[in-house]
Design a protein around this motif. Structure first.
Motif, short mmCIF file in Angstrom:
data_model
loop_
_atom_site.label_atom_id
_atom_site.label_comp_id
_atom_site.label_asym_id
_atom_site.label_seq_id
_atom_site.Cartn_x
_atom_site.Cartn_y
_atom_site.Cartn_z
N ASP A 39 28.99 3.28 5.50
CA ASP A 39 30.27 3.86 5.11
C ASP A 39 30.14 5.36 4.92
OD1 ASP A 39 31.45 1.45 5.27
OD2 ASP A 39 31.30 0.99 3.12
N ALA A 40 29.08 5.75 4.20
CA ALA A 40 28.87 7.17 3.94
C ALA A 40 28.73 7.93 5.24
CB ALA A 40 27.64 7.36 3.07
N ALA A 41 27.97 7.36 6.17
CA ALA A 41 27.76 8.03 7.45
C ALA A 41 29.07 8.16 8.20
CB ALA A 41 26.75 7.25 8.27
N ARG A 42 29.90 7.12 8.12
CA ARG A 42 31.14 7.15 8.87
C ARG A 42 32.07 8.22 8.31
NH1 ARG A 42 32.54 1.57 9.87
NH2 ARG A 42 33.72 1.56 7.96
N ILE A 43 32.07 8.35 6.99
CA ILE A 43 32.90 9.39 6.38
C ILE A 43 32.45 10.76 6.86
CG2 ILE A 43 33.47 10.48 4.17
CD1 ILE A 43 33.31 7.55 3.02
N ASP A 44 31.15 10.89 7.07
CA ASP A 44 30.63 12.16 7.58
C ASP A 44 30.87 12.33 9.07
OD1 ASP A 44 29.81 12.76 5.10
OD2 ASP A 44 27.70 12.25 5.40
N GLY A 45 31.53 11.36 9.68
CA GLY A 45 31.90 11.52 11.08
C GLY A 45 30.91 10.96 12.07
N ALA A 46 29.97 10.12 11.62
CA ALA A 46 28.98 9.56 12.54
C ALA A 46 29.59 8.39 13.31
CB ALA A 46 27.75 9.10 11.78
N GLY A 47 29.34 8.37 14.63
CA GLY A 47 29.79 7.23 15.42
C GLY A 47 28.80 6.08 15.30
N TRP A 48 29.06 5.01 16.05
CA TRP A 48 28.18 3.83 15.94
C TRP A 48 26.76 4.12 16.39
CZ3 TRP A 48 29.63 0.52 12.70
CH2 TRP A 48 30.95 0.10 12.59
N LEU A 49 26.68 4.85 17.51
CA LEU A 49 25.33 5.11 18.01
C LEU A 49 24.54 5.97 17.04
CD1 LEU A 49 25.71 5.62 21.85
CD2 LEU A 49 24.55 3.80 20.63
N THR A 50 25.23 6.94 16.42
CA THR A 50 24.54 7.77 15.43
C THR A 50 24.09 6.92 14.25
OG1 THR A 50 26.23 9.35 16.04
CG2 THR A 50 24.74 9.98 14.27
N GLN A 51 24.97 6.01 13.83
CA GLN A 51 24.60 5.14 12.71
C GLN A 51 23.40 4.27 13.06
OE1 GLN A 51 27.90 2.92 11.03
NE2 GLN A 51 29.29 4.58 11.57
N LEU A 52 23.40 3.79 14.30
CA LEU A 52 22.28 2.95 14.72
C LEU A 52 20.99 3.76 14.70
CD1 LEU A 52 20.91 0.52 16.10
CD2 LEU A 52 21.73 1.39 18.27
N TRP A 53 21.06 4.94 15.30
CA TRP A 53 19.86 5.73 15.50
C TRP A 53 19.36 6.35 14.19
CZ3 TRP A 53 16.09 5.83 18.61
CH2 TRP A 53 15.27 6.95 18.71
N GLN A 54 20.32 6.83 13.36
CA GLN A 54 19.91 7.58 12.18
C GLN A 54 19.67 6.69 10.96
OE1 GLN A 54 19.89 11.06 11.85
NE2 GLN A 54 20.69 11.70 13.83
N ILE A 55 20.38 5.57 10.89
CA ILE A 55 20.28 4.76 9.67
C ILE A 55 19.58 3.43 9.94
CG2 ILE A 55 21.55 3.69 7.78
CD1 ILE A 55 23.76 5.70 8.34
N ALA A 56 20.15 2.67 10.87
CA ALA A 56 19.68 1.30 11.04
C ALA A 56 18.23 1.25 11.54
CB ALA A 56 20.60 0.55 11.99
N ILE A 57 17.93 2.02 12.57
CA ILE A 57 16.59 1.95 13.17
C ILE A 57 15.50 2.37 12.17
CG2 ILE A 57 15.10 2.90 14.99
CD1 ILE A 57 16.95 1.57 16.67
N PRO A 58 15.65 3.53 11.50
CA PRO A 58 14.58 3.90 10.56
C PRO A 58 14.37 2.86 9.47
CG PRO A 58 16.04 5.76 10.94
CD PRO A 58 16.67 4.60 11.61
N LEU A 59 15.45 2.22 9.04
CA LEU A 59 15.29 1.26 7.94
C LEU A 59 14.79 -0.09 8.42
CD1 LEU A 59 18.42 2.10 5.78
CD2 LEU A 59 16.04 2.60 5.30
N ALA A 60 14.91 -0.35 9.72
CA ALA A 60 14.48 -1.66 10.22
C ALA A 60 13.17 -1.56 10.97
CB ALA A 60 15.56 -2.25 11.11
N LEU A 61 12.40 -0.53 10.70
CA LEU A 61 11.15 -0.35 11.45
C LEU A 61 10.21 -1.56 11.39
CD1 LEU A 61 10.11 3.39 11.11
CD2 LEU A 61 10.81 2.12 13.14
#
Lengths: 429, 445
Positions: A324-346
């Motif tokens: 949610d925070a990322a989306r408010i900052d204007g991140a699209g899905w791919l950005t969310q995947l790359w910046q948030i989901a991938i690092p946390l799911a290493l």
């Protein structure tokens, strides 16, 4: 109670240790055999510590290698340079029956034999022992004291360098070898004399230790096999990670029409066993002219339901607030995947990567079917044909097997914990 | 500059664009379908072969190709700055065509690249101007499409195709085949070699699955007793599992060697031929008592037993790790409570560990069952021809021989389907049985 408890503990440790030893022993036997020479593998009593694994012979082969070729390189790899001479000492007992003679065996079916022509062989009796232990018959002679010391010196009088010096020392029928600078590779008897055989008397330490490995490597293009396996596995892992993380992210995080259907379709592939797909996929590949290409080895296995499922589980456990925070900052899905989901799911990505790599590296049936030339074989297929061809020459066979599992074993010790946890997780979820 | 303005004005009326967008998507889909059929007919059909299922593959590939083209064209048609990306991607694609066309992989790489490029363009566009719902639809599908297409191409289509192939006689990928209906299945059920391989596989399953589950559970329970050096033991037990079956089987081939092998020396068996011994186990046990056996009751051959021992060794570590994880997930309080009640170790195992480990056991059971029904690699290495008198021939190995030595694809596909059905039935049966025994705990996974 305390006594019973400690007895119980002892039994537990005992059972576990015996079990672990049984599990590990075939590996030791594989490595030990890969260092055995032909006579040792053929011995009816298994040689648990072959000569090639003894420090004494490493030192001797290092020194002999340096005699044949100067410097560290000679000590490691050996050779026979022009002008160099190599001396080998043998202590023999009971030599009274005849002459000791050293020859370089001529390979069968060759017309010219430059090594033999160039080499001067001198055999000298250095010190005579108390004649062959013959005086007090029956008591075992003390090696080094009891025998006569012979020195065989080979000198390269020619112009060219040789990589190997095979040697055969003929000793009288009754004589026995007490010790020698380098352990011989074979003891044989023939009608008139006994033979002490050396595959190479100036091998260098590495050349001596890894003789079977070199033999295997030269008998089949293992370098190519390794490359094929590594390339296939790495591309498969990278492509698989990309495809799986994209799909898993969409299935876990993006609300879109048909998501459940897609998920069921992806999981449904788990129901289809691999052997049903062998033939149709082969036919499709054949019609695409993909047989015997990397595509055939890689493409059918890129999309993995297991990987997608595993990563989806990981993505689902991440807190919604982050996205949610990322989306408010204007991140699209791919950005969310790359910046948030991938690092946390290493850890999840790593688990899947390990599974995919292992599966690809260890696969036999599929690569066996879709490759038909030597240069496209993966390491397992290559090993399978090597096993078929070597038949009973177990030294090189075990050397090749050791090579085939070595990358995985080394890699396993680095990521051992994550890997075992990953497997354990796959069973819990 | 003009481009920038256009984008700005378009994003100002988002709704209007959405309405403009929708019919074009439909149009694209229609065009895609029509042109895909045409493309398949003209181009790929010939390559993919004369039979109908082959053209299904051709149509799929053709569809992909045309979908990609349409999407690139569409993005171009709609204008604004993505046009330039569209043009660039079009040039790249066009540049790839001659290269791709000369390569055999033309059929999939080009449409695949173009499809991904087209979808990427759509995505970039959609970010700028579409409503959030549409963005979600597009991005969701965009992200799952690679996986879905790959699975359609390499799992679902081939599964149906296999069923189709199994209805043909003399099917190979070169010439025309004769449609024979269920004849292959009828032959298979009376084929002595197939029945032999089925019996061998059954013995293999019966011999390895319960044993490796029992040993795995036992080891895991012992390892769970808070022992020192747990990770060391775990690695030791796990190591065989990660080694390639090919290499592991090669070692066992050496261990089982009749003349200089380790096992014969250890057991003092002289030159006992482990891997070339078709005598059944029960036959060997009972023959000193004068009992003569024949048929299935002779039991698995000595060679098959040798293979089973090797397999249990190889797969045990996996079970140990899974069981250990299952054990560690059982709350410690249960054991403490039991200890306060004065239970002994056996009672704890019987009344706490065993029932709470049931879901894990079920998981391991299914995995090992499916794995053992597919046994192939170790048999190929240890007994390359399926043993003496087919005494180690497994179903998958027979399938491999039929498919890739005799090139009888129709028959091999029928064998694959029979094995598939058996696997499915056994899995379902086990699930039922398990639910009855343990009250539906397996459903939780």
């Amino acid at each position: 109670m305390n006594f019973r408890w400690s007895v119980g503990r002892t039994i537990i440790y005992l059972v576990l240790t015996v079990g672990a030893a049984l599990m590990i022993f075939p590996f030791y036997w594989m490595v030990a055999t890969s260092f055995q020479n032909r006579q040792e593998t053929a011995s009816s009593t298994p040689v648990l510590i072959p000569e090639q694994m003894r420090l004494r012979n490493w030192v001797a082969s290092f020194q002999l290698g340096r005699q044949g070729r100067p410097g560290l390189l000679g000590g490691l790899l050996g050779g026979f340079r022009p002008g160099r001479s190599v001396s080998l000492d043998l202590t023999l007992a009971n030599t009274s029956g005849g002459e000791v003679e050293a020859i370089i065996p001529k390979p069968l079916g060759v017309l010219s034999f430059p090594l033999g022509d160039d080499t001067l062989i001198e055999t000298r009796l250095v010190s005579e022992g108390p004649e062959g232990g013959g005086r007090d018959r029956g008591t075992p002679t003390n090696p080094g004291e009891g025998g006569s010391l012979y020195r065989v010196t080979l000198t390269n009088q020619g112009e060219s360098a040789y990589s190997r010096i095979p040697l055969e020392v003929r000793i009288p029928k009754g004589a026995t070898l007490l010790s020698s600078t380098l352990a011989p590779d074979g003891l044989r008897s023939s009608r008139r004399f006994n033979r002490v055989e050396y595959a190479d008397i100036a091998p260098g330490a590495v050349g001596y230790l890894f003789r079977n490995y070199v033999a295997a490597w030269q008998a089949a293009p293992f370098g190519r096999y390794f490359f094929n396996s590594a390339f296939t596995a790495i591309v498969q892992v990278l492509a698989g990670l990309t495809v799986a993380s994209l799909a898993a992210f969409a299935l876990a995080r993006i609300p879109f029409w048909g998501r459940e259907v897609v998920f069921v379709l992806i999981l449904g592939t788990l129901m289809v066993p691999g052997e049903v797909l062998l033939i149709p996929n082969f036919v499709v590949l054949a019609r695409l002219s993909w047989i015997n290409t990397y595509f055939a080895l890689i493409v059918p296995f890129i999309a993995s339901a297991f990987g997608i499922f595993l990563l989806r589980q990981f993505f689902l456990t991440l807190p919604q607030e982050l996205f949610d925070a990322a989306r408010i900052d204007g991140a699209g899905w791919l950005t969310q995947l790359w910046q948030i989901a991938i690092p946390l799911a290493l850890p999840g990505l790593l688990t899947y990567a390990l599974f995919a790599f292992l599966g690809s590296w260890n696969a036999l049936l599929w690569p066996l079917i879709v490759t038909n030339s030597d240069d496209m074989r993966t390491i397992q297929v290559g090993l399978r044909f090597f096993v078929e061809e070597t038949g009973t020459d177990f030294g090189p066979m075990m050397a090749a097997s050791t090579m085939a599992i070595l990358p995985i074993i080394i890699g396993f010790f680095f990521v051992q914990k994550q890997f075992i946890q990953g497997i354990a997780r796959s069973g819990l979820k | 500059m003009a481009q920038e303005q256009q984008v700005f004005s378009l994003s100002g009326s988002r709704r209007a664009l959405d309405e403009r967008w929708q019919p074009r998507l439909w149009l694209a889909a229609l065009l895609t379908g029509a042109a895909g059929l045409a493309g398949a007919g003209f181009h790929r059909l010939e390559l993919l072969g004369p039979d109908a299922a082959g053209s299904v593959g051709g149509i799929t590939i053709g569809l992909l190709a045309v979908a990609a083209t349409t999407q690139v064209a569409l993005s171009f048609y709609l204008g604004d700055r993505t046009r330039w990306i569209g043009t660039a991607s079009g040039i790249v694609t066009a540049g790839l065509l001659p290269i791709a066309g000369s390569l055999p992989l033309f059929g999939i790489v080009w449409p695949g690249l173009a499809l991904i490029g087209g979808l990427l363009l759509l995505y970039i566009r959609s970010r700028a101007q579409l409503s959030e719902r549409t963005i979600n639809q597009l991005s969701g599908w965009l992200l799952v499409i690679p996986a879905l297409v790959l699975m359609m191409l390499w799992v679902y289509f081939p599964a149906i195709y296999a069923l189709w192939i199994s209805l043909f006689k003399d099917f190979n990928y070169l010439g025309a085949a004769e449609f024979v209906g269920l004849e292959n299945y009828r032959i298979a059920l009376r084929d002595p070699r197939f029945l032999k391989s089925l019996a061998n596989t059954t013995w293999y399953v019966v011999g390895t699955v319960p044993l490796s589950i029992f040993l795995g559970m036992l080891t895991a329970i012992l390892l769970n007793e808070r022992i020192r050096g747990l990770s060391l033991y775990r690695v030791a037990y796990f190591l065989p599992y990660i080694t390639a079956l090919t290499a592991a089987a090669a070692v066992w081939r050496w261990i089982y060697n009749p003349n200089a092998g380790l096992l014969n020396w250890l057991l003092g068996l002289g030159d006992f031929r482990w891997l070339a011994n078709p005598n059944g186990l029960f036959e060997l046990i009972l023959s000193p008592f004068g009992v003569e056996l024949s048929g299935l009751v002779v039991g698995p051959s000595v060679a098959l037993i040798a293979i089973m021992i090797m397999s249990v060794w190889h797969f045990l570590g996996y079970n140990v790790v899974i069981f250990l994880a299952g054990l560690q997930s059982i709350p410690k309080e249960y054991y403490e409570a039991a200890r306060i009640d004065g239970t002994n170790w056996h009672q704890q195992v019987r009344y706490i560990t065993w029932p709470l480990l049931a879901p894990t056991t079920f998981f391991v059971l299914i995995i090992s069952l499916i794995g053992s029904l597919n046994v192939f690699t170790q048999i190929l290495i240890l007994t390359p021809e399926g043993g003496v008198l087919n005494d180690t021939l497994s179903v998958v190995m027979y399938l491999y021989f039929k498919g890739f030595r005799d090139f009888d694809f129709g028959y091999a596909s029928a064998l694959a389907f029979i094995l598939f059905v058996i696997t499915l039935l056994l899995t379902l049966l086990q699930r039922r049985l398990f639910n009855r025994l343990f009250g539906g705990e397996a459903e939780t996974r």
